[in-house]
Design an enzyme around this catalytic site. Structure first.
Site, PDB file in Angstrom:
ATOM      1  N   HIS A 247      -5.409   4.926   4.844  1.00 56.93           N
ATOM      2  CA  HIS A 247      -5.450   3.531   4.705  1.00 56.93           C
ATOM      3  C   HIS A 247      -6.149   2.741   5.758  1.00 56.93           C
ATOM      4  O   HIS A 247      -7.051   2.601   5.110  1.00 56.93           O
ATOM      5  CB  HIS A 247      -4.008   3.338   4.971  1.00 56.93           C
ATOM      6  CG  HIS A 247      -3.173   3.320   4.370  1.00 56.93           C
ATOM      7  ND1 HIS A 247      -2.931   3.259   3.054  1.00 56.93           N
ATOM      8  CD2 HIS A 247      -2.023   4.409   4.462  1.00 56.93           C
ATOM      9  CE1 HIS A 247      -2.048   4.424   2.244  1.00 56.93           C
ATOM     10  NE2 HIS A 247      -0.917   4.978   3.450  1.00 56.93           N
TER      11      HIS A 247
ATOM     12  N   ASP B  18      -1.699  -3.108  14.120  1.00 53.14           N
ATOM     13  CA  ASP B  18      -0.394  -2.340  14.270  1.00 53.14           C
ATOM     14  C   ASP B  18      -0.483  -0.942  14.671  1.00 53.14           C
ATOM     15  O   ASP B  18       0.302  -0.506  14.041  1.00 53.14           O
ATOM     16  CB  ASP B  18       0.791  -3.185  13.107  1.00 53.14           C
ATOM     17  CG  ASP B  18       0.465  -2.156  12.342  1.00 53.14           C
ATOM     18  OD1 ASP B  18      -0.928  -1.890  12.143  1.00 53.14           O
ATOM     19  OD2 ASP B  18       1.503  -1.910  11.479  1.00 53.14           O
TER      20      ASP B  18
HETATM   21  C1  BDR Z   1      -0.178   0.587   6.055  1.00 51.72           C
HETATM   22  O1  BDR Z   1       0.776  -0.078   5.849  1.00 51.72           O
HETATM   23  C2  BDR Z   1       0.781   0.498   7.856  1.00 51.72           C
HETATM   24  O2  BDR Z   1       2.031   1.698   7.827  1.00 51.72           O
HETATM   25  C3  BDR Z   1      -0.559   1.676   7.819  1.00 51.72           C
HETATM   26  O3  BDR Z   1      -1.063   1.666   9.130  1.00 51.72           O
HETATM   27  C4  BDR Z   1      -1.318   0.841   7.362  1.00 51.72           C
HETATM   28  O4  BDR Z   1      -2.280  -0.250   7.350  1.00 51.72           O
HETATM   29  C5  BDR Z   1       0.076   1.086   4.786  1.00 51.72           C
HETATM   30  O5  BDR Z   1       0.304   0.619   3.604  1.00 51.72           O
HETATM   31 CA    CA Z   2      -2.009  -0.874  10.200  1.00 56.79          CA
END
Ligand code: BDR
Ligand code: CA
Length: 325
Positions: free
Chosen positions: A253, A19
């Site tokens: 992340h 995303d």
């Molecule tokens: C996840 O949520 C999205 O906003 C970031 O890209 C990551 O994949 C972190 O909680």
């Molecule tokens: Ca993400």
């Protein structure tokens, strides 16, 4: 196979299901800078952005990073149990309105593929089997839809996803992580029907942090890729100064999920059959499935991470892309 950035090495095929927000962009750079990986395609999902904006960003960044040959496939646009999707204000705050820190990147010349993300995922698992790993880093709707359509996909796909929180609080509510919150039903299908699923969640990704000191190095390369990575990540670090000032940096992340897909020894994995709560106040929570205790495990959760080793790997690999190599 030969990686344009790595010479002759044994390579694993990978699909990123993104995303495309800022840490998704860092995950893409990490994958492109990794000699062990052959990125065969990006499937677009929603979350930080609408799916069509994700597709645009995927294509734009692939061109900027020198890999316009990698195909991009549009995925499902909303959660299984919903009719539509709107980007949450908190996602916009963290990733910018355009998903990449409101940094301007020109549209790519290349277009999105005609084949759907779900069909590409199913076909790729049928074709490559154990040589392929899929790394979802947004809403899991494409993965769950592929599992619903194809039992073979559920049986044979190797999945390392970013999402969830097992033993730490969530980041959108006290027990829910953002990617799971976008489509809890999809995440539940993925963890209960997949036969090889690794969760890289907040338990570990909030330990791997980046600061302005590292982004400065990318800017100093003086390349368009280095500039974009530095500017977008600075936007992300700035947002973290408001949302989680105690951390002293931004969470890596999505790149950590790519890191674990290459080298699981970067983390400690706890074998545990997972489920996602779908009812009541804990809806969206990732937790052990009480109905499958004592059965052989199909999911495992990263509960500790070798932070210095990961950060070194991260800077080496993303550094190559930032340098324009
Ligand atoms: C996840 O949520 C999205 O906003 C970031 O890209 C990551 O994949 C972190 O909680
Ligand atoms: Ca993400």
């Amino acid at each position: 196979a030969t990686n344009p950035r790595g010479g002759e090495v044994k390579m694993t095929k990978i699909i990123l299901d993104l995303d495309m927000g800022i840490d998704d962009a860092l995950a893409l750079a990490y994958a492109l800078g990794s000699p062990e990986l052959d990125l065969i395609g990006i499937t677009a999902t929603y979350g930080n952005v609408l799916v069509q904006d994700g597709v645009r960003n995927d294509l734009a960044l692939l061109e900027l990073f020198g890999r316009p040959d990698i195909p991009v496939f549009a995925g499902e646009s909303h959660a299984l149990a919903k009719d539509g999707f709107e980007v949450l204000p908190i996602s916009e705050f963290i990733h910018g309105t355009n998903g990449i820190g409101d940094v301007t990147v020109p549209d790519a010349a290349a277009c999105c593929q005609k084949q759907s993300a779900v069909d590409f995922l199913i076909d790729s698992v049928a074709k490559y089997g154990d040589d392929l790993v899929i790394v979802p880093t947004g809403a899991m709707t494409n993965i769950a839809t592929a599992m619903r359509r194809s039992p073979e996909f559920a049986e044979h796909a190797h999945i390392v996803f970013m999402g969830g929180a097992l033993a730490v609080p969530g980041n959108v509510s006290p027990c829910v992580e953002a990617n799971i919150s976008q489509d809890p039903e999809a995440a539940d299908i993925m963890v209960r029907h997949g036969k090889d699923v690794t969760m890289v969640g907040l338990d570990v990704t909030l330990q791997t942090l980046l600061t302005y000191e590292e982004t400065r190095k990318w800017r100093e390369y003086g390349t368009p890729a280095g500039q974009l990575l530095a500017d977008a990540t600075d936007y992300y670090i700035k947002a973290y100064e408001t949302t989680a000032p105690e951390l002293g940096g931004c969470g890596l992340h999505d790149p950590l999920a790519v890191g674990v897909a290459i080298d699981p020894t970067l983390v400690t994995l706890l074998p545990i059959n997972l489920k996602v709560d779908l009812e009541g106040p804990t809806r969206g929570r990732t937790i052990g499935d009480e109905n499958r205790m004592g059965e052989s495990t199909t999911t495992r959760v990263a509960v500790a991470v070798d932070v210095p080793r990961f950060l070194t790997e991260f800077m080496t690999r993303v550094g190559k892309v930032a340098a324009g190599l």
